[in-house]
Write a protein that holds these residues in place. Structure first.
Motif, PDB file in Angstrom:
ATOM      1  N   LEU A  18      38.751  43.322  47.351  1.00 48.91           N
ATOM      2  CA  LEU A  18      37.765  42.572  48.139  1.00 48.91           C
ATOM      3  C   LEU A  18      36.379  43.152  47.905  1.00 48.91           C
ATOM      4  CD1 LEU A  18      39.793  42.144  51.456  1.00 48.91           C
ATOM      5  CD2 LEU A  18      39.158  40.339  49.846  1.00 48.91           C
ATOM      6  N   LEU A  24      40.127  36.641  47.197  1.00 47.48           N
ATOM      7  CA  LEU A  24      41.536  36.588  47.616  1.00 47.48           C
ATOM      8  C   LEU A  24      41.771  35.482  48.636  1.00 47.48           C
ATOM      9  CD1 LEU A  24      42.461  40.380  48.007  1.00 47.48           C
ATOM     10  CD2 LEU A  24      42.958  38.832  46.111  1.00 47.48           C
ATOM     11  N   ALA A  28      44.383  32.444  48.562  1.00 51.22           N
ATOM     12  CA  ALA A  28      45.384  32.314  49.630  1.00 51.22           C
ATOM     13  C   ALA A  28      45.288  30.925  50.258  1.00 51.22           C
ATOM     14  CB  ALA A  28      45.155  33.396  50.687  1.00 51.22           C
ATOM     15  N   ASP A  64      41.926  31.811  56.455  1.00 48.12           N
ATOM     16  CA  ASP A  64      42.852  31.161  55.502  1.00 48.12           C
ATOM     17  C   ASP A  64      43.102  29.716  55.923  1.00 48.12           C
ATOM     18  OD1 ASP A  64      43.158  33.565  54.185  1.00 48.12           O
ATOM     19  OD2 ASP A  64      45.191  33.965  54.916  1.00 48.12           O
ATOM     20  N   ARG A  87      35.228  34.548  67.739  1.00 46.63           N
ATOM     21  CA  ARG A  87      34.880  35.274  66.513  1.00 46.63           C
ATOM     22  C   ARG A  87      35.533  34.638  65.290  1.00 46.63           C
ATOM     23  NH1 ARG A  87      36.759  40.959  68.462  1.00 46.63           N
ATOM     24  NH2 ARG A  87      38.383  39.491  68.995  1.00 46.63           N
ATOM     25  N   THR A 131      47.108  34.695  64.371  1.00 47.67           N
ATOM     26  CA  THR A 131      47.037  36.116  64.004  1.00 47.67           C
ATOM     27  C   THR A 131      47.903  36.356  62.765  1.00 47.67           C
ATOM     28  OG1 THR A 131      48.896  36.751  65.417  1.00 47.67           O
ATOM     29  CG2 THR A 131      46.692  36.959  66.383  1.00 47.67           C
ATOM     30  N   GLY A 132      47.485  37.338  61.985  1.00 46.22           N
ATOM     31  CA  GLY A 132      48.242  37.726  60.794  1.00 46.22           C
ATOM     32  C   GLY A 132      48.530  39.215  60.855  1.00 46.22           C
ATOM     33  N   ILE A 133      48.233  39.914  59.757  1.00 45.13           N
ATOM     34  CA  ILE A 133      48.571  41.345  59.723  1.00 45.13           C
ATOM     35  C   ILE A 133      47.620  42.189  60.578  1.00 45.13           C
ATOM     36  CG2 ILE A 133      49.706  41.244  57.474  1.00 45.13           C
ATOM     37  CD1 ILE A 133      47.182  42.526  56.259  1.00 45.13           C
ATOM     38  N   ARG A 136      48.067  43.319  66.841  1.00 40.88           N
ATOM     39  CA  ARG A 136      48.603  44.563  67.415  1.00 40.88           C
ATOM     40  C   ARG A 136      49.331  44.239  68.702  1.00 40.88           C
ATOM     41  NH1 ARG A 136      48.132  45.735  63.353  1.00 40.88           N
ATOM     42  NH2 ARG A 136      46.679  46.984  62.173  1.00 40.88           N
ATOM     43  N   LEU A 139      51.056  39.199  71.760  1.00 41.09           N
ATOM     44  CA  LEU A 139      49.847  38.376  71.802  1.00 41.09           C
ATOM     45  C   LEU A 139      49.203  38.513  73.177  1.00 41.09           C
ATOM     46  CD1 LEU A 139      50.998  35.093  70.017  1.00 41.09           C
ATOM     47  CD2 LEU A 139      49.531  36.915  69.095  1.00 41.09           C
ATOM     48  N   LEU A 219      49.100  36.665  44.814  1.00 40.45           N
ATOM     49  CA  LEU A 219      47.641  36.836  44.784  1.00 40.45           C
ATOM     50  C   LEU A 219      47.231  37.773  43.652  1.00 40.45           C
ATOM     51  CD1 LEU A 219      46.645  37.219  48.571  1.00 40.45           C
ATOM     52  CD2 LEU A 219      46.430  35.202  47.116  1.00 40.45           C
TER      53      LEU A 219
HETATM   54  N1  LIG Z   1      41.078  40.161  53.787  1.00 42.27           N
HETATM   55  C1  LIG Z   1      41.180  39.042  53.048  1.00 42.27           C
HETATM   56  O1  LIG Z   1      40.275  38.505  52.437  1.00 42.27           O
HETATM   57  C2  LIG Z   1      42.463  38.427  53.018  1.00 42.27           C
HETATM   58  C3  LIG Z   1      43.101  38.254  54.200  1.00 42.27           C
HETATM   59  N2  LIG Z   1      44.172  37.512  54.269  1.00 42.27           N
HETATM   60  C4  LIG Z   1      44.517  36.967  55.595  1.00 42.27           C
HETATM   61  O2  LIG Z   1      43.895  37.735  56.611  1.00 42.27           O
HETATM   62  C5  LIG Z   1      44.840  38.173  57.549  1.00 42.27           C
HETATM   63  C6  LIG Z   1      44.412  39.464  58.122  1.00 42.27           C
HETATM   64  O3  LIG Z   1      43.143  39.259  58.691  1.00 42.27           O
HETATM   65  P1  LIG Z   1      42.538  40.161  59.833  1.00 42.27           P
HETATM   66  O4  LIG Z   1      42.565  41.566  59.416  1.00 42.27           O
HETATM   67  O5  LIG Z   1      41.222  39.580  60.163  1.00 42.27           O
HETATM   68  O6  LIG Z   1      43.519  40.040  61.013  1.00 42.27           O
HETATM   69  P2  LIG Z   1      44.187  38.774  61.753  1.00 42.27           P
HETATM   70  O7  LIG Z   1      43.570  37.520  61.334  1.00 42.27           O
HETATM   71  O8  LIG Z   1      45.617  38.950  61.629  1.00 42.27           O
HETATM   72  O9  LIG Z   1      43.923  39.046  63.284  1.00 42.27           O
HETATM   73  C7  LIG Z   1      42.804  39.589  63.787  1.00 42.27           C
HETATM   74  C8  LIG Z   1      42.387  38.780  64.992  1.00 42.27           C
HETATM   75  O10 LIG Z   1      43.454  38.677  65.920  1.00 42.27           O
HETATM   76  C9  LIG Z   1      43.081  39.289  67.138  1.00 42.27           C
HETATM   77  N3  LIG Z   1      44.254  39.976  67.659  1.00 42.27           N
HETATM   78  C10 LIG Z   1      44.814  41.123  67.214  1.00 42.27           C
HETATM   79  N4  LIG Z   1      45.887  41.432  67.955  1.00 42.27           N
HETATM   80  C11 LIG Z   1      46.008  40.437  68.870  1.00 42.27           C
HETATM   81  C12 LIG Z   1      46.918  40.209  69.927  1.00 42.27           C
HETATM   82  N5  LIG Z   1      47.916  41.039  70.181  1.00 42.27           N
HETATM   83  N6  LIG Z   1      46.768  39.106  70.680  1.00 42.27           N
HETATM   84  C13 LIG Z   1      45.759  38.249  70.435  1.00 42.27           C
HETATM   85  N7  LIG Z   1      44.861  38.425  69.455  1.00 42.27           N
HETATM   86  C14 LIG Z   1      44.981  39.508  68.679  1.00 42.27           C
HETATM   87  C15 LIG Z   1      41.941  40.205  66.814  1.00 42.27           C
HETATM   88  O11 LIG Z   1      41.142  40.387  67.932  1.00 42.27           O
HETATM   89  C16 LIG Z   1      41.239  39.440  65.717  1.00 42.27           C
HETATM   90  O12 LIG Z   1      40.455  38.426  66.254  1.00 42.27           O
HETATM   91  C17 LIG Z   1      46.125  38.213  56.806  1.00 42.27           C
HETATM   92  O13 LIG Z   1      47.218  38.102  57.678  1.00 42.27           O
HETATM   93  C18 LIG Z   1      45.975  37.027  55.871  1.00 42.27           C
HETATM   94  O14 LIG Z   1      46.333  35.829  56.548  1.00 42.27           O
HETATM   95  C19 LIG Z   1      44.590  36.764  53.088  1.00 42.27           C
HETATM   96  O15 LIG Z   1      43.812  35.653  53.013  1.00 42.27           O
HETATM   97  C20 LIG Z   1      44.402  37.556  51.844  1.00 42.27           C
HETATM   98  C21 LIG Z   1      42.995  37.948  51.720  1.00 42.27           C
END
Ligand SMILES: NC(=O)C1=CN([C@@H]2O[C@H](COP(=O)(O)OP(=O)(O)OC[C@H]3O[C@@H](n4cnc5c(N)ncnc54)[C@H](O)[C@@H]3O)[C@@H](O)[C@H]2O)[C@@H](O)CC1
Ligand SMILES: Nc1ncnc2c1ncn2[C@@H]1O[C@H](COP(=O)(O)OP(=O)(O)O)[C@@H](O)[C@H]1O
Ligand SMILES: [K+]
Length: 525
Positions: A18, A24, A28, A64, A87, A131-133, A136, A139, A219
């Motif tokens: 990145l 990426l 995706a 995504d 956000r 939410t993705g990776i 925490r 939810l 990817l």
């Molecule tokens: N970094 C990149 O450019 C890429 C990211 N990717 C995508 O990005 C995701 C990861 O992105 P992020 O690191 O932004 O994280 P997420 O999009 O998984 O989640 C972060 C968001 O969820 C909220 N959150 C966290 N825990 C929560 C909970 N328990 N309850 C409610 N809300 C919660 C956070 O406050 C934040 O707003 C991956 O899962 C994938 O889908 C892919 O596109 C590959 C490339």
């Protein structure tokens, strides 16, 4: 083999790319849109004119979804984005708006879950980018309430076998990404499109059951090939590669001799079933050692079994042995010591698991085969108070803990069977059917695993195969056992969640053993 990497590993691998400006997310999102379109075409016969809902949380997972929405809008879908975070991905939002996606900023809605459900009710497909990776723990609100309401809505609809189709981005929002737990509400998916690599929670129970069909998007994260997966699932060819197939040079002693100490006056059938599992797996010989009552039954059922002591290359100890029988338990302990002294592998099942309730360290290569109740008892006896429901809620974590405490490899039986060594990748195999949950099925599995280990016994003892390789062998045994159950129940080879698919027929543990050669013929084909 499906390999799954932890969220931390994915981030480590993604970060430099990145930073170097690799697009990426664009890749995706394009792949995600392609999968959504394919799902729409396959299930509704059309893409253009379909109505799509993007569920957009506050992270890149929502990004995504938004970028995928731009592609779908260009393909003629009517795309709505339900934005439930202040956000949400800014560039993604701008791109979505520019391509005609209708953006609904719903955070101020008086009944947020109700507003999302209303919108969702008008859509053919829901793209879960909440939410993705980055998630925490369970939810949090407001996402938790939205997901709970959507999950309820979906359950009501799917009983009519109708829409909506749910496509999860990377993971179904709400699952324990790394441990496969379900700590709170989750939106179950029909398809999960996972980015770069699978995630452990998509393979491990109980969360894996909520992911639907798994599609992994390449990817180009080539570094992952050198990173140890956190979890993996063997496919048919992986099991075939591990399965011993005799060649012209082989004789019964090279194919493997299994020592079997199983069955009792109370549970004589366990000995018969375990022997059947071993024999149908294919090996050189089974030596059965036990008192008169199971011995006569085993001989009657399986005349090919030898009932005198002698050299063996692996042991199965404990199926159907009553742990209150002190003399028999002492025999199990002696055989376990003997195996450890020779470096030979041993399977500890049922009655033999209680040997580990005392503070013993396993000296030899050993596989424990508990179900959740037995694992809970073992952990509790070793000072980790654990109710059975805790094991069921977090099978992988508890299997790993038991492996660390005992030094053995733990095969934890269940709808999806988990294998954990003290270290190294976890394995998860979901090849079976609910029809397999029947008395004696575990005895058959112990026999299958014992036969497999007997073939590898000398190599394991000579450390050609380090003890770490017990985990894939245990996973292979669980896989073959599961496929045999499906075959016996009249189900297609590969498990799928098609609610319109065949439901199968009841089976007995003996049927599972009888179906092993047929299942192996498909696996080895
Ligand atoms: N970094 C990149 O450019 C890429 C990211 N990717 C995508 O990005 C995701 C990861 O992105 P992020 O690191 O932004 O994280 P997420 O999009 O998984 O989640 C972060 C968001 O969820 C909220 N959150 C966290 N825990 C929560 C909970 N328990 N309850 C409610 N809300 C919660 C956070 O406050 C934040 O707003 C991956 O899962 C994938 O889908 C892919 O596109 C590959 C490339
Ligand atoms: N819901 C389920 N779906 C598929 N397989 C299951 C399910 N529940 C249990 N199994 C499998 O059935 C077998 C039951 O073994 P076990 O509990 O040891 O029974 P027993 O001790 O009577 O032999 C295991 O292989 C387990 O993985
Ligand atoms: K998601």
């Amino acid at each position: 083999m499906i390999r799954a990497h932890s969220a931390a590993t994915v981030r480590e691998v993604e970060e430099p790319r990145l930073a170097a400006g690799e697009p990426l997310m664009a890749h995706a999102a394009f792949a995600l849109a392609t999968h959504v379109a394919r799902e729409l075409r396959d299930r509704t016969g059309r893409v253009a004119g379909s109505v799509v809902l993007l569920l957009v949380g506050g992270g890149n997972n929502g990004g995504d979804a938004l970028y995928a929405g731009t592609h779908l809008a260009r393909r003629g879908c009517q795309v709505h984005a339900a934005v439930v975070s202040d956000r949400a991905h800014e560039a993604g939002l701008a791109a979505a708006r520019a391509s005609g996606v209708r953006v609904h900023e719903l955070l101020a809605a008086p009944d947020l879950p109700g507003a999302v459900v209303d919108l969702a009710g008008r859509c053919h497909v829901w793209v879960d980018g909440l939410t993705g990776i980055g998630a925490r723990g369970p939810l949090r609100e407001p996402v938790a309430g939205i997901v709970a309401a959507l999950a309820e809505e979906r359950a009501a609809w799917s009983s009519l076998l109708a829409e909506p189709i749910v496509v999860a981005v990377d993971v179904p929002s709400g699952i324990g990404v790394d441990d496969g737990t379900v700590p709170g509400p989750v939106l179950p998916a029909d398809v999960t499109v996972s980015m770069g690599t699978a995630k452990p929670g998509l393979l491990l129970p109980p969360a894996a059951a909520l992911a639907g069909r798994l599609e992994v998007v390449d990817l180009g994260l080539t570094e992952l090939a050198d990173r140890e997966p956190a979890a993996c699932s063997l496919g048919r060819s992986d099991v075939a590669a591990l399965w011993p197939v005799p060649g012209p040079e082989d004789h019964k002693y090279t194919r493997g001799v299994l020592g079997l100490v199983a069955g009792s006056r109370t549970y004589p059938g366990a000995a018969v079933l375990c022997a059947a599992g071993a024999l149908r797996t294919g090996l050189g010989m089974v030596r059965y050692l036990g008192p008169e009552v199971p011995t006569s039954l085993v001989r009657a059922a399986h005349p090919e079994i030898v009932t005198v002591p002698g050299r063996v290359q692996a042991w199965v100890l404990g199926p159907g042995v009553d742990p209150r029988d002190a003399a028999r338990t002492a025999e199990l302990a002696d055989h376990l010591d003997e195996a450890a002294g020779q470096g030979l592998p041993a399977v500890l099942d049922a009655g033999a698991l209680t040997l580990l309730h005392d503070d013993v360290d396993l000296a030899g290569p050993t596989v424990l085969t508990p179900h959740a109740g037995e694992l809970a008892e073992l952990l509790t006896a070793r000072g980790e108070h654990t109710p059975r429901r805790d094991v069921e809620a977090a099978p992988a974590r508890h299997a790993r803990l038991a492996a660390e405490i005992t030094g053995g490899t733990v095969l934890l039986k269940g709808a999806r069977t988990v294998v954990a060594a003290p270290e190294g990748p976890l394995h998860a195999q979901g090849d079976a059917t609910g029809w397999l949950a029947t008395a004696g099925a575990g005895d058959v599995l112990a026999g299958v695993l014992g036969a497999l280990l007997a073939a590898y016994g000398d190599a394991i003892a000579e450390a050609v195969h380090p003890a770490a390789s017990l985990a894939p062998l245990a996973a292979a045994a669980a896989s073959a056992h599961g496929h045999a159950a499906r075959l016996a129940a009249g189900l297609p080879f590969d498990a799928d969640d098609d609610p319109a698919g065949p439901i199968g027929v009841p089976i007995t543990a003996s049927d599972v053993a009888d179906a092993l050669p047929g299942a192996l013929s498909t696996i080895l084909d």
